[in-house]
Design an enzyme around this catalytic site. Sequence first.
Site, PDB file in Angstrom:
ATOM      1  N   TYR A  61       5.126   6.257   4.703  1.00 25.30           N
ATOM      2  CA  TYR A  61       4.550   5.678   3.504  1.00 25.30           C
ATOM      3  C   TYR A  61       4.148   6.783   2.543  1.00 25.30           C
ATOM      4  CZ  TYR A  61       4.170   0.734   4.803  1.00 25.30           C
ATOM      5  OH  TYR A  61       4.432  -0.581   5.087  1.00 25.30           O
TER       6      TYR A  61
ATOM      7  N   SER B 247       2.513  -8.833   8.552  1.00 22.39           N
ATOM      8  CA  SER B 247       1.970  -7.893   7.571  1.00 22.39           C
ATOM      9  C   SER B 247       3.175  -7.082   7.098  1.00 22.39           C
ATOM     10  CB  SER B 247       0.903  -6.983   8.194  1.00 22.39           C
ATOM     11  OG  SER B 247       0.432  -6.060   7.220  1.00 22.39           O
TER      12      SER B 247
ATOM     13  N   ASP C 290       0.807  -1.215   0.000  1.00 25.33           N
ATOM     14  CA  ASP C 290       0.000   0.000   0.000  1.00 25.33           C
ATOM     15  C   ASP C 290       0.840   1.266   0.000  1.00 25.33           C
ATOM     16  OD1 ASP C 290       0.804  -0.894   2.606  1.00 25.33           O
ATOM     17  OD2 ASP C 290      -0.499   0.616   3.495  1.00 25.33           O
TER      18      ASP C 290
ATOM     19  N   LYS D  44      -6.566  -0.269   6.530  1.00 25.65           N
ATOM     20  CA  LYS D  44      -5.377  -0.007   7.347  1.00 25.65           C
ATOM     21  C   LYS D  44      -5.219   1.481   7.602  1.00 25.65           C
ATOM     22  CE  LYS D  44      -1.071   0.751   6.478  1.00 25.65           C
ATOM     23  NZ  LYS D  44       0.347   0.759   6.069  1.00 25.65           N
TER      24      LYS D  44
ATOM     25  N   LYS E  32      -1.771  -4.480  13.991  1.00 22.42           N
ATOM     26  CA  LYS E  32      -0.486  -4.475  13.289  1.00 22.42           C
ATOM     27  C   LYS E  32       0.531  -3.729  14.153  1.00 22.42           C
ATOM     28  CE  LYS E  32       1.792  -3.554   8.878  1.00 22.42           C
ATOM     29  NZ  LYS E  32       1.642  -3.247   7.438  1.00 22.42           N
TER      30      LYS E  32
ATOM     31  N   GLU F  99       2.378   2.340  15.094  1.00 22.77           N
ATOM     32  CA  GLU F  99       3.764   1.887  14.937  1.00 22.77           C
ATOM     33  C   GLU F  99       4.680   2.649  15.883  1.00 22.77           C
ATOM     34  OE1 GLU F  99       7.378   1.489  11.651  1.00 22.77           O
ATOM     35  OE2 GLU F  99       5.359   1.988  10.979  1.00 22.77           O
TER      36      GLU F  99
ATOM     37  N   GLU G 201      -2.983   0.081  13.757  1.00 23.69           N
ATOM     38  CA  GLU G 201      -1.525   0.112  13.652  1.00 23.69           C
ATOM     39  C   GLU G 201      -0.912   1.362  14.290  1.00 23.69           C
ATOM     40  OE1 GLU G 201       2.068   0.078  10.283  1.00 23.69           O
ATOM     41  OE2 GLU G 201      -0.020   0.040   9.653  1.00 23.69           O
TER      42      GLU G 201
END
Length: 387
Positions: free
Chosen positions: A387, A325, A62, A174, A256, A216, A214
């Site tokens: 990302y 993932s 993604d 996500k 995640k 992170e 998620e």
Amino acid sequence: MASATLLKSSFLPKKTDWFGARSTANRQVTVSLTVRASSYADELVKTAKTVASPGRGILAMDESNATCGKRLASIGLENTEANRQAYRTLLVTAPGLGQYVSGAILFEETLYQSTVDGKKMVDVLVEQSIVPGIKVDKGLVPLTGSNDESWCQGLDGLASRCAAYYQQGARFAKWRTVVSIPNGPTALAVKEAAWGLARYAAIAQDNGLVPIVEPEILLDGEHGIDRTFEVAQKVWAEVFFYLAENNVLFEGILLKPSMVTPGAECKERATPEQVASYTLKLLHRRIPPAVPGIMFLSGGQSEVEATLNLNAMNQGPNPWHVSFSYARALQNTCLKTWGGRPENLKAAQDALLTRAKANSLAQLGKYTGEGESAEAKEGMYVKNYSY
């Protein structure tokens, strides 16, 4: 989720009666009660269980067009839609990928894109028994009032986007937010991350998408593994508090998380056994067993390191499906092998399948690490990765 309104008639005492005044008259009032009932609940649970199926995990593909451009630039390709399409086609058409991969997270362009042969990417995934997913956040922006930290935007218009993605074939979503240990993390940043994830999760479920949650915890920093564990406990406590406050169905979500590791610049490295011990201790303290799947992100670990750590966590029974993932930890060798050359297509797909199979074995606790290339052992840490 649907809202059902129940009309209930009852006889209640007059206000004077509440204060002890004598009255023989009662009045009839109508009380409106709103009961939330999910029309998608059964489907959400089924989708989550499908993604969290034995020996399988998620291919994260993604990357935004800008990030995908950086990947393509590393092999000398221009960032054009045709080149992005060619690379994504390579990934989704790898023969037998569905044996090891249960879900694929897509960027919006990919969800609506066709392969180079004109077949919808979504249809190709479904034919491989891979559930299509979609990245729904709008990226990180500076968090005003914090210690140079970030928050994740994208709640505006999220409901309509999720509804459209569902119609296009996506069945899970996500949302990635981040927490930085060197910058605190401040209480403000942790609360903002947790609240944003909870609102997103509730909205996604309301529109039929299983939310991947998620937060992170970035690898950035010189801190040791104990500091990571301390921060992770705070973050996940806050996340589940707000998930509950927002009436999120735990059986219909996937997590995640980052593995509990030392900071990337810490001189003391951790063995897979240490990473597994700290990470599983965190999960047992913070994650309810109702959650069907824990799909770890690789976070810049090398391909082999991410697989070894996952394998170590699956050496005994867990109350959740503990899997992967991965983006870079599945794609790195594949991308370099392809190099943008059509004649390298099969070799690149074989490289992808090699990594997918390795992580499938790790999910089952059967990975040995034998025969891995030196390239697969190279770290992929990028400071302040986005990302």
